[in-house]
Enzyme design. Sequence first.
Site, short mmCIF file in Angstrom:
data_model
loop_
_atom_site.label_atom_id
_atom_site.label_comp_id
_atom_site.label_asym_id
_atom_site.label_seq_id
_atom_site.Cartn_x
_atom_site.Cartn_y
_atom_site.Cartn_z
N ALA A 71 16.19 41.40 26.86
CA ALA A 71 15.76 42.04 27.81
C ALA A 71 15.75 43.43 26.37
O ALA A 71 16.58 43.31 25.29
CB ALA A 71 16.94 42.31 28.98
N GLY A 114 17.50 37.41 28.07
CA GLY A 114 16.75 37.56 29.04
C GLY A 114 15.10 36.69 28.57
O GLY A 114 14.31 35.87 29.70
N GLU A 117 15.72 33.21 29.29
CA GLU A 117 15.86 32.91 31.40
C GLU A 117 14.11 33.21 31.29
O GLU A 117 14.05 31.94 32.76
CB GLU A 117 17.01 34.20 32.12
CG GLU A 117 18.34 34.08 31.19
CD GLU A 117 18.94 35.06 32.52
OE1 GLU A 117 18.98 35.13 33.20
OE2 GLU A 117 19.05 36.02 31.81
N GLU A 137 24.76 36.94 25.37
CA GLU A 137 24.65 38.31 26.25
C GLU A 137 26.36 38.45 25.61
O GLU A 137 26.77 39.71 25.93
CB GLU A 137 24.61 38.54 27.41
CG GLU A 137 22.64 38.44 27.54
CD GLU A 137 22.29 37.00 27.96
OE1 GLU A 137 21.03 37.19 28.43
OE2 GLU A 137 22.52 36.05 27.76
#
Length: 173
Positions: A71, A114, A117, A137
């Site tokens: 992200a 992300g 993911e 993270e």
Amino acid sequence: RAGAAFQYLLVQKAGAQKNVGLIQLNRPQALNALCEGLMAELRRALEAMESDPEVGAIVLTGSQKAFAAGADIKEMQNKTFQECYNSGFLAGWDKVSVVRKPIIAAVNGYALGGGCELAMMCDIIYAGEKAQFGQPEILLGTIPGAGGTQRLTRAVGKSLAMEMVLTGDRISA
């Protein structure tokens, strides 16, 4: 439509019969970091591919260096929990997992946070020799936020998923 102009994606139909939707993340300066604009475009491209009767399958890819490095932290860093919660932050990120046509993640380079993911939301992952998967993270004081803990456990097993999420360690293809 597949030919619509995108700022963060390259979208086309590929294959001999032009029946494969090809979506390439295209934010090279940010290692394809998943900003809100990119994710909105991805949803739009997926909707176009899903509604196109000529497209039988979709390939989602990045660059040789990064599928998606996570992200966009710069976009997120100043948001409070309340701002994220009230604005529906990460809403719509799961679009990949609900598309009815098969989606193949073609991963080379970094698929972190992300990006990892996003790859795991796809139906199939083809990983190149330089692919690196991870959920780093924890190194920023947070945990995977888009279903990564559940998907990672199903993909690699509980022990390895726990190790990756709690240490930030990466795995190769």
